[in-house]
Write an enzyme that holds these catalytic residues in place. Structure first.
Site, PDB file in Angstrom:
ATOM      1  N   HIS A  18       0.847  -1.203   0.000  1.00 56.28           N
ATOM      2  CA  HIS A  18       0.000   0.000   0.000  1.00 56.28           C
ATOM      3  C   HIS A  18       0.876   1.245   0.000  1.00 56.28           C
ATOM      4  CE1 HIS A  18       1.270  -0.368   4.143  1.00 56.28           C
ATOM      5  NE2 HIS A  18       0.924   0.894   4.330  1.00 56.28           N
ATOM      6  N   ASP A  33       0.458   5.148   1.810  1.00 63.74           N
ATOM      7  CA  ASP A  33      -0.295   5.579   2.986  1.00 63.74           C
ATOM      8  C   ASP A  33      -1.476   6.464   2.589  1.00 63.74           C
ATOM      9  OD1 ASP A  33       1.394   4.225   4.717  1.00 63.74           O
ATOM     10  OD2 ASP A  33       2.770   5.919   4.898  1.00 63.74           O
ATOM     11  N   HIS A  41       4.699   0.326   0.136  1.00 68.16           N
ATOM     12  CA  HIS A  41       5.480  -0.472   1.076  1.00 68.16           C
ATOM     13  C   HIS A  41       4.652  -1.602   1.656  1.00 68.16           C
ATOM     14  CE1 HIS A  41       3.758   2.968   3.220  1.00 68.16           C
ATOM     15  NE2 HIS A  41       3.706   2.220   4.313  1.00 68.16           N
ATOM     16  N   ARG A  67       4.809   6.614  13.542  1.00 68.76           N
ATOM     17  CA  ARG A  67       4.928   7.165  12.184  1.00 68.76           C
ATOM     18  C   ARG A  67       4.340   8.561  12.148  1.00 68.76           C
ATOM     19  NH1 ARG A  67       1.199   4.448   7.832  1.00 68.76           N
ATOM     20  NH2 ARG A  67       0.003   6.362   7.918  1.00 68.76           N
TER      21      ARG A  67
END
Ligand code: SIN
Length: 296
Positions: free
Chosen positions: A118, A120, A270, A285
């Site tokens: 995916h 983000d 990623h 994150r």
């Protein structure tokens, strides 16, 4: 002598390894670089800042081992690149740092965030331009690596007729499926107004480099606009397989405690690998708001 172009190989794009203010070791010839000699908690000089921005566009995924950062320093670093994004699931939360999305997996976790290819939050109208993930603790047994895919190369490795077919098409990116599943597992309420949903071109140009890239991901992209449901499913599955089955598109980040990785969310995908159960991996994150909608 000019290099012969081979359509099944990632095109050779001259990549810079020469930066005045830090050392760079590339992870592959086209995506991913480890940076040494920069303290991310300290104020950055103009030269360091300029080098960092250039390396980010050159390599797409920057890995900084041995950094000591608290939440405020993590946010301040990300804030150099733009206003901070708040993840849809943390909007309205009373956490002290809602901009820091906890990334925590242990023996009690029902799932780990990002365990599938995916980019983000592409369900937002303007998805994050990049994310900085800082891991404080990594599994004792090794593992917990993250794979990143180069979406410029994913576009380049499509055939010319497929590039022509996809150009001009748009697709729906929907947060309902991924977020509803997580919400049900975690017992969280549905956000007010429902989950975000957006329509983006399938082939976009990076706003800074101007290069074309493939912009669909199996995490969020649900439907190609204008195709029948069966056609849309087949084309998306073919494109997802193109990314998921092609290791030459990828680099692999091997984390050690106190590593920060900064990725360009506009041109990469990623996949966090959960191969370390029942061990623990802990971090946070911070994502940076994009400046514009993805554009063809
Ligand atoms: C994410 O998808 O942002 C998490 C990546 C990771 O945990 O490696």
């Amino acid at each position: 002598m000019a290099l012969e172009h081979r359509p099944d190989h990632v095109p050779v794009v001259a990549r810079n390894l020469d930066y005045a203010s830090f050392e760079v070791r590339s992870l592959t010839p086209h995506i991913g670089a480890e940076i040494r000699g920069l303290d991310l908690a300290a104020p950055l000089s103009d030269q360091q800042d300029a080098d960092l921005r250039r390396a980010f566009l050159d390599w797409m995924v920057l890995v900084f081992p041995d950094q000591t950062l608290d939440a405020a320093q993590h946010k301040a670093l990300a804030g150099r690149f733009g206003p901070l994004h708040i993840h849809p699931q943390l909007r309205g939360s009373d956490m002290p740092h809602p901009e820091v999305l906890p990334v925590v997996t242990n023996e009690h976790s029902p799932f780990t965030a990002g365990d599938g290819w995916h980019s983000d939050v592409t369900c937002d109208e303007i998805p994050p331009l990049g994310s900085m993930l800082y891991l404080r603790e990594t599994p004792d047994c090794g593992g917990g690596d993250t794979l990143f895919a180069d979406m410029y190369a994913a576009y380049e490795l499509l055939s010319e007729p497929m590039k022509v077919f996809l150009s001009g098409l748009t697709a729906i990116h929907d947060g309902t499926a991924p977020f509803t599943e997580q919400q049900e597992i975690l017992g969280l309420p549905t956000p007010e107004g429902g989950h975000p949903r957006a329509e983006h071109p399938i082939v976009v140009r990076h706003p800074d480099t101007g290069r074309k890239l493939l912009y669909v991901n199996s995490g969020f992209t649900t439907r190609i606009v204008g195709l029948s449901a069966a056609e849309s499913r087949s084309v998306l599955d073919m494109l997802f397989r193109h990314i998921e089955s092609n290791p030459k598109l990828w680099c692999r980040v091997r984390w050690t405690p106190k590593t920060l990785t900064f990725w360009d969310n506009r041109c990469t995908q990623h996949h966090a690998i959960w191969d370390y159960f029942p061990q623990t991996r802990i971090g946070g994150r911070v994502s940076i708001l994009g400046e514009s909608r993805p554009m063809a």
